[in-house]
Design a protein around this motif. Structure first.
Motif, PDB file in Angstrom:
ATOM      1  N   ILE A   2      21.304  15.329  57.241  1.00 14.49           N
ATOM      2  CA  ILE A   2      22.110  16.002  56.219  1.00 14.49           C
ATOM      3  C   ILE A   2      22.079  15.243  54.898  1.00 14.49           C
ATOM      4  CG2 ILE A   2      24.475  16.693  55.619  1.00 14.49           C
ATOM      5  CD1 ILE A   2      23.065  18.491  57.618  1.00 14.49           C
ATOM      6  N   GLN A   3      21.858  13.925  54.964  1.00 16.96           N
ATOM      7  CA  GLN A   3      21.803  13.144  53.730  1.00 16.96           C
ATOM      8  C   GLN A   3      20.698  13.650  52.812  1.00 16.96           C
ATOM      9  OE1 GLN A   3      23.967  10.506  52.804  1.00 16.96           O
ATOM     10  NE2 GLN A   3      22.956  10.989  50.875  1.00 16.96           N
ATOM     11  N   THR A   4      19.577  14.032  53.395  1.00 17.07           N
ATOM     12  CA  THR A   4      18.471  14.577  52.596  1.00 17.07           C
ATOM     13  C   THR A   4      18.877  15.882  51.935  1.00 17.07           C
ATOM     14  OG1 THR A   4      16.854  13.572  54.090  1.00 17.07           O
ATOM     15  CG2 THR A   4      16.072  15.353  52.675  1.00 17.07           C
ATOM     16  N   LEU A   5      19.595  16.725  52.676  1.00 16.21           N
ATOM     17  CA  LEU A   5      20.069  17.992  52.115  1.00 16.21           C
ATOM     18  C   LEU A   5      20.961  17.743  50.908  1.00 16.21           C
ATOM     19  CD1 LEU A   5      20.549  21.114  52.310  1.00 16.21           C
ATOM     20  CD2 LEU A   5      22.509  20.559  53.775  1.00 16.21           C
ATOM     21  N   PHE A   6      21.904  16.825  51.059  1.00 15.75           N
ATOM     22  CA  PHE A   6      22.825  16.538  49.956  1.00 15.75           C
ATOM     23  C   PHE A   6      22.067  16.039  48.720  1.00 15.75           C
ATOM     24  CE2 PHE A   6      26.527  15.524  53.080  1.00 15.75           C
ATOM     25  CZ  PHE A   6      26.703  16.876  53.293  1.00 15.75           C
ATOM     26  N   LYS A   7      21.110  15.155  48.926  1.00 15.22           N
ATOM     27  CA  LYS A   7      20.340  14.614  47.791  1.00 15.22           C
ATOM     28  C   LYS A   7      19.529  15.710  47.110  1.00 15.22           C
ATOM     29  CE  LYS A   7      19.871   9.822  49.368  1.00 15.22           C
ATOM     30  NZ  LYS A   7      18.925   8.753  49.811  1.00 15.22           N
ATOM     31  N   ASN A   8      18.911  16.572  47.904  1.00 17.15           N
ATOM     32  CA  ASN A   8      18.113  17.657  47.327  1.00 17.15           C
ATOM     33  C   ASN A   8      18.972  18.591  46.482  1.00 17.15           C
ATOM     34  OD1 ASN A   8      15.739  16.740  48.478  1.00 17.15           O
ATOM     35  ND2 ASN A   8      15.894  18.075  50.275  1.00 17.15           N
ATOM     36  N   LEU A   9      20.149  18.884  46.969  1.00 15.31           N
ATOM     37  CA  LEU A   9      21.040  19.782  46.235  1.00 15.31           C
ATOM     38  C   LEU A   9      21.573  19.114  44.970  1.00 15.31           C
ATOM     39  CD1 LEU A   9      22.953  21.331  49.261  1.00 15.31           C
ATOM     40  CD2 LEU A   9      21.431  22.546  47.705  1.00 15.31           C
ATOM     41  N   GLU A  10      21.919  17.852  45.070  1.00 13.86           N
ATOM     42  CA  GLU A  10      22.438  17.140  43.906  1.00 13.86           C
ATOM     43  C   GLU A  10      21.376  17.004  42.815  1.00 13.86           C
ATOM     44  OE1 GLU A  10      23.737  13.460  45.516  1.00 13.86           O
ATOM     45  OE2 GLU A  10      25.542  14.299  46.462  1.00 13.86           O
ATOM     46  N   ASN A  11      20.141  16.740  43.219  1.00 19.67           N
ATOM     47  CA  ASN A  11      19.076  16.464  42.246  1.00 19.67           C
ATOM     48  C   ASN A  11      18.362  17.713  41.749  1.00 19.67           C
ATOM     49  OD1 ASN A  11      19.596  13.713  42.525  1.00 19.67           O
ATOM     50  ND2 ASN A  11      18.079  13.462  44.163  1.00 19.67           N
ATOM     51  N   ASN A  12      18.175  18.701  42.643  1.00 17.11           N
ATOM     52  CA  ASN A  12      17.349  19.853  42.283  1.00 17.11           C
ATOM     53  C   ASN A  12      18.016  21.211  42.499  1.00 17.11           C
ATOM     54  OD1 ASN A  12      14.654  18.570  41.537  1.00 17.11           O
ATOM     55  ND2 ASN A  12      15.004  17.671  43.553  1.00 17.11           N
ATOM     56  N   GLY A  13      19.231  21.206  43.041  1.00 14.94           N
ATOM     57  CA  GLY A  13      19.963  22.465  43.184  1.00 14.94           C
ATOM     58  C   GLY A  13      19.446  23.382  44.264  1.00 14.94           C
ATOM     59  N   ASN A  14      18.643  22.846  45.213  1.00 15.07           N
ATOM     60  CA  ASN A  14      18.169  23.656  46.336  1.00 15.07           C
ATOM     61  C   ASN A  14      17.938  22.754  47.540  1.00 15.07           C
ATOM     62  OD1 ASN A  14      15.038  23.123  46.724  1.00 15.07           O
ATOM     63  ND2 ASN A  14      15.421  23.178  44.502  1.00 15.07           N
ATOM     64  N   PRO A  15      18.009  23.288  48.759  1.00 13.88           N
ATOM     65  CA  PRO A  15      17.914  22.456  49.967  1.00 13.88           C
ATOM     66  C   PRO A  15      16.557  21.810  50.176  1.00 13.88           C
ATOM     67  CG  PRO A  15      18.924  24.588  50.461  1.00 13.88           C
ATOM     68  CD  PRO A  15      18.354  24.688  49.088  1.00 13.88           C
ATOM     69  N   TRP A  16      15.496  22.397  49.646  1.00 12.55           N
ATOM     70  CA  TRP A  16      14.151  21.877  49.881  1.00 12.55           C
ATOM     71  C   TRP A  16      13.782  20.722  48.944  1.00 12.55           C
ATOM     72  CZ3 TRP A  16      15.258  27.047  50.579  1.00 12.55           C
ATOM     73  CH2 TRP A  16      14.961  27.578  51.840  1.00 12.55           C
ATOM     74  N   GLY A  17      14.532  20.574  47.881  1.00 14.88           N
ATOM     75  CA  GLY A  17      14.227  19.527  46.917  1.00 14.88           C
ATOM     76  C   GLY A  17      13.092  19.876  45.987  1.00 14.88           C
ATOM     77  N   ALA A  18      12.709  21.145  45.962  1.00 15.97           N
ATOM     78  CA  ALA A  18      11.649  21.587  45.043  1.00 15.97           C
ATOM     79  C   ALA A  18      12.151  21.490  43.601  1.00 15.97           C
ATOM     80  CB  ALA A  18      11.243  23.015  45.371  1.00 15.97           C
ATOM     81  N   GLY A  19      11.240  21.276  42.676  1.00 13.11           N
ATOM     82  CA  GLY A  19      11.632  21.141  41.278  1.00 13.11           C
ATOM     83  C   GLY A  19      12.354  22.383  40.776  1.00 13.11           C
ATOM     84  N   TRP A  20      13.430  22.160  40.050  1.00  9.28           N
ATOM     85  CA  TRP A  20      14.235  23.295  39.577  1.00  9.28           C
ATOM     86  C   TRP A  20      13.433  24.201  38.647  1.00  9.28           C
ATOM     87  CZ3 TRP A  20      14.859  23.978  34.385  1.00  9.28           C
ATOM     88  CH2 TRP A  20      14.588  22.883  33.560  1.00  9.28           C
ATOM     89  N   ALA A  21      12.479  23.631  37.966  1.00  8.48           N
ATOM     90  CA  ALA A  21      11.706  24.410  36.998  1.00  8.48           C
ATOM     91  C   ALA A  21      10.823  25.455  37.676  1.00  8.48           C
ATOM     92  CB  ALA A  21      10.847  23.480  36.144  1.00  8.48           C
ATOM     93  N   SER A  22      10.599  25.316  38.989  1.00  9.18           N
ATOM     94  CA  SER A  22       9.732  26.263  39.698  1.00  9.18           C
ATOM     95  C   SER A  22      10.520  27.380  40.389  1.00  9.18           C
ATOM     96  CB  SER A  22       8.895  25.513  40.745  1.00  9.18           C
ATOM     97  OG  SER A  22       9.728  24.933  41.731  1.00  9.18           O
ATOM     98  N   ARG A  23      11.803  27.436  40.134  1.00  4.48           N
ATOM     99  CA  ARG A  23      12.653  28.376  40.863  1.00  4.48           C
ATOM    100  C   ARG A  23      12.266  29.826  40.598  1.00  4.48           C
ATOM    101  NH1 ARG A  23      17.647  27.091  43.340  1.00  4.48           N
ATOM    102  NH2 ARG A  23      18.562  28.974  44.222  1.00  4.48           N
ATOM    103  N   ALA A  24      11.760  30.128  39.442  1.00  2.00           N
ATOM    104  CA  ALA A  24      11.420  31.523  39.122  1.00  2.00           C
ATOM    105  C   ALA A  24       9.925  31.797  39.175  1.00  2.00           C
ATOM    106  CB  ALA A  24      11.973  31.887  37.746  1.00  2.00           C
TER     107      ALA A  24
END
Length: 670
Positions: free
Chosen positions: A393-415
């Motif tokens: 779960i620690q990875t999930l929290f970090k991904n959400l805090e840093n990139n706003g999604n559970p996978w940790g993908a770059g926010w700029a690629s969301r669309a």
């Protein structure tokens, strides 16, 4: 019509009244003891909207609507409940007439009441016999028989049977010409026909006192036993939560005086959460319908409530001052009990993390016990105060805090998925009717991107005015909130709400039930008030209005999987089925567990991001779908789609059986 010849030759009524007062005092003392335990909890308002609460009491309490969800035990409980109620009320009126001289029990009224009493009493006896047979002969695994269960059943049985014997003696001794109106008593009288009058008088006098002691003993015993549910369960139905089923309570994260967050100790619970422990009858329906328990996890919703009750009775009496010590324990041991933390002591942490929050336990519970708020409150304390949670779960929290999604993908690629689909963002044009909430799975998961593309094509085909947030959208926060990280949830939700309110968003389309539930039922707690519609609801409307027309047949045998957060949480059952019925050539076969009893896929409550030990929940659900003999499973949820496809791949059935979102199926027909 004849008047009744009263046969009542008992003296010493002052002893009867004294015995009644003693039993009543014992009852009051016992009930007050339970009341003091409930009062340990924090205040909580459960007396608003009296009309709805009374309707719940009538519909679910007196009408047994939820109890009848299981036909045989439900019907028997209904017979016992109403049989005993009518029998008790009738006996009371007869006693008024016979003992206190009220002369209204005559003629037709007396005969009708006598017949009603006997019929209801006989049905109640039948129900008790069936319960004893079921509990001690059939022995369903979910029933953990305790001495109080047998005592309660036998006590009720003896009260009813002795009442019939007394009636039979009266008929035999008086030669009642209207005995046909008392079928139960008449059967007893036929056996006693050869006994002389004097002997009958002696038997009647002794048995009458025995019957009285049983009846008054029932009153005295009630608050000290399982029988307390006779009073508490209807009250619990009256006090049931009226908030949206998908809404958790909001924690005040800015409360500087708060010493703890979540549920750490017993006194952190509310009085209603403690009241639940006495409403629970240990019937085991919650356990039978729990996917975690069903697959061998250490969580049993029934034991969860019973463990809390045991702790309440140990620690609670100390806090309430109802007893100073527990058995022979020392004051040091008493102090240890008072200071006990719930998570890790009363409940194992592993059991708390096993829950998928599917809500099946609460939806099946006849007494309206509320499991989830307690369990998530315990998770909140573990996460926010102890930083104790599964390591993944620690990875999930970090991904959400840093990139706003559970996978940790770059926010700029969301669309990125929207390239080539002629979809505009609200930043480009916010003069639209709907915001289409894409969600993390739709934006980043390759399989679920196809669902988003199908939804977009259908909206465009129907000329629905919509836009997306694009890179401004962040995770809605469903998983982290149910994992217990309320702080991270509120941070993400506040950012999303600020963006949507800035664009003037009023209506939202969501294809993920978890996003749908959070946006619809929980964002309003933080100032986000929107009209949220699931894509299955919108598709049903578009098909009905003719904005979408299905022309290409899909000749396939299919089954439909009700996701927990769309079905049990939000009661959306008919719209998806209406869409499927509109698909030409499609044949729909329901799985045995469907709609409110649908089996979970195993991904809810943050379980999507945790390792699973023991049997896999998604395998159980996939097996149920395979057993229907279909070649297509229709889903409405990204989590469910992923979990079912993974299971079919593991079973090497992915080539035989496909899983499609309902939007993909509709798009295929255009």
């Amino acid at each position: 019509m004849p008047t009744r010849e009263i046969y009542w030759n008992i003296s010493g009524y002052h002893w009867m009244y004294l015995l009644f007062l003693v039993c009543l005092a014992v009852f009051v003392r016992g009930f007050y003891g339970r009341y003091k335990l409930w009062r340990i909890g924090k205040p909580e308002k459960r007396t608003d909207q009296l009309g709805r609460r009374l309707a719940n009491l009538i519909y679910f309490g007196f009408g047994h609507r939820r109890i009848l969800g299981e036909v045989m035990p439900g019907a028997m409980h209904l017979l016992l409940f109403w049989g005993f109620v009518v029998f008790a009320i009738g006996t009371f009126f007869v006693a008024l007439d016979a003992d206190l001289g009220f002369s209204f029990m005559e003629g037709r009224l007396y005969l009708i009441l006598t017949l009603l009493l006997d019929i209801c009493g006989l049905l109640a006896v039948l129900a008790i016999v069936v319960f004893i047979w079921r509990r001690y002969y059939l022995k369903p695994a979910r029933l953990d028989n305790k001495p109080e269960d047998l005592i309660s059943l036998l006590l009720l049985l003896f009260i009813l049977v002795t009442g019939f014997i007394l009636e039979g003696i009266r008929i035999a001794n008086t030669g009642d010409p209207w005995a046909l109106w008392s079928p139960g008593g008449m059967m007893i009288a036929s056996v006693l026909g050869g006994v002389d009058r004097e002997t009958l008088n002696v038997i009647h006098r002794s048995l009458w006192w025995f019957h009285l002691v049983l009846a008054l003993g029932f009153i005295a015993y009630l608050p000290y036993s399982k029988l307390i549910h006779i009073l508490v369960s209807p009250l619990n139905q009256f006090f049931a939560s009226l908030k949206p089923k998908g809404a958790l309570d909001l924690l005040d994260m800015e409360d500087e005086e708060a010493e703890t967050y979540g549920l750490e100790k017993l006194e952190d619970l509310t009085w209603k959460q403690l009241f639940d422990t006495d409403a629970c009858t240990r019937c085991g329906r919650c356990q039978d319908n729990c996917p975690a328990y069903y697959t061998g996890k250490p969580l049993s919703p029934k034991n969860f409530i019973q463990d809390l009750k045991k702790h309440l009775e140990e620690k609670g009496r100390l806090l309430a001052g109802t007893k100073q010590r527990i058995g022979n324990s020392s004051s040091r041991e008493d102090t240890a009990i008072v200071d006990t933390k719930l998570a890790g002591n009363v409940f194992s942490e592993e059991s708390l993390w096993s829950c998928t929050t599917c809500r099946s336990c609460q939806e099946q519970c006849p007494s309206f016990v509320e499991h989830l708020d307690k369990l998530i409150g315990l998770r909140r304390n573990l996460v926010l105060m102890e930083s104790s949670f599964p390591p993944e779960i620690q990875t999930l929290f970090k991904n959400l805090e840093n990139n706003g999604n559970p996978w940790g993908a770059g926010w700029a690629s969301r669309a990125d998925w929207a390239e080539g689909h002629q979809v505009r963002t609200l930043a480009e044009d916010n003069d639209v009717e709907y915001l289409y909430w894409v969600g993390c799975a739709g934006a980043f998961d390759e399989r679920n991107k196809k669902v988003v593309e199908a939804v977009v094509k259908l909206l465009q085909k129907a000329k629905v005015s919509f836009g997306i947030l694009g890179t401004e959208e962040k995770c809605c926060g469903d998983s982290v909130r149910r994992i217990g990280n309320e702080y991270l949830y509120q941070m993400m939700a506040a950012e999303n709400i600020a963006i949507m309110n800035n664009y003037g968003v009023k209506k939202i389309i969501a294809h993920c039930p978890h996003c749908f539930n959070t946006l619809k039922n929980e964002y309003s707690q933080l100032g986000g008030n929107y009209e949220v519609i699931h894509h299955t609801e919108l598709l049903a409307t578009l098909l009905k209005t003719g904005q979408i027309k299905l022309q290409k047949p899909v000749i396939v045998q299919s089954t439909y999987h009700d996701s927990c957060y769309l079905g049990r949480y939000n009661h959306i059952f008919s719209a998806p089925r209406a869409v499927l019925q509109s698909v030409p050539g499609l044949t729909l076969s329901e799985m045995p567990r469907n709609m409110k009893k649908s089996f979970c896929c195993g991904a809810g409550g943050g379980r999507m991001w945790m390792e699973e030990n023991g049997g896999r929940i998604n395998d159980i659900r996939a097996d149920e779908a395979v057993a229907t003999g279909v070649s297509l499973i229709v889903s409405n949820c990204p989590y469910c789609l992923t979990m079912l496809e993974d299971s079919l791949k593991n079973k090497e059935k992915a080539d035989e059986i496909k899983v499609m979102d309902i939007a993909e199926l509709v798009q295929k027909c255009i």
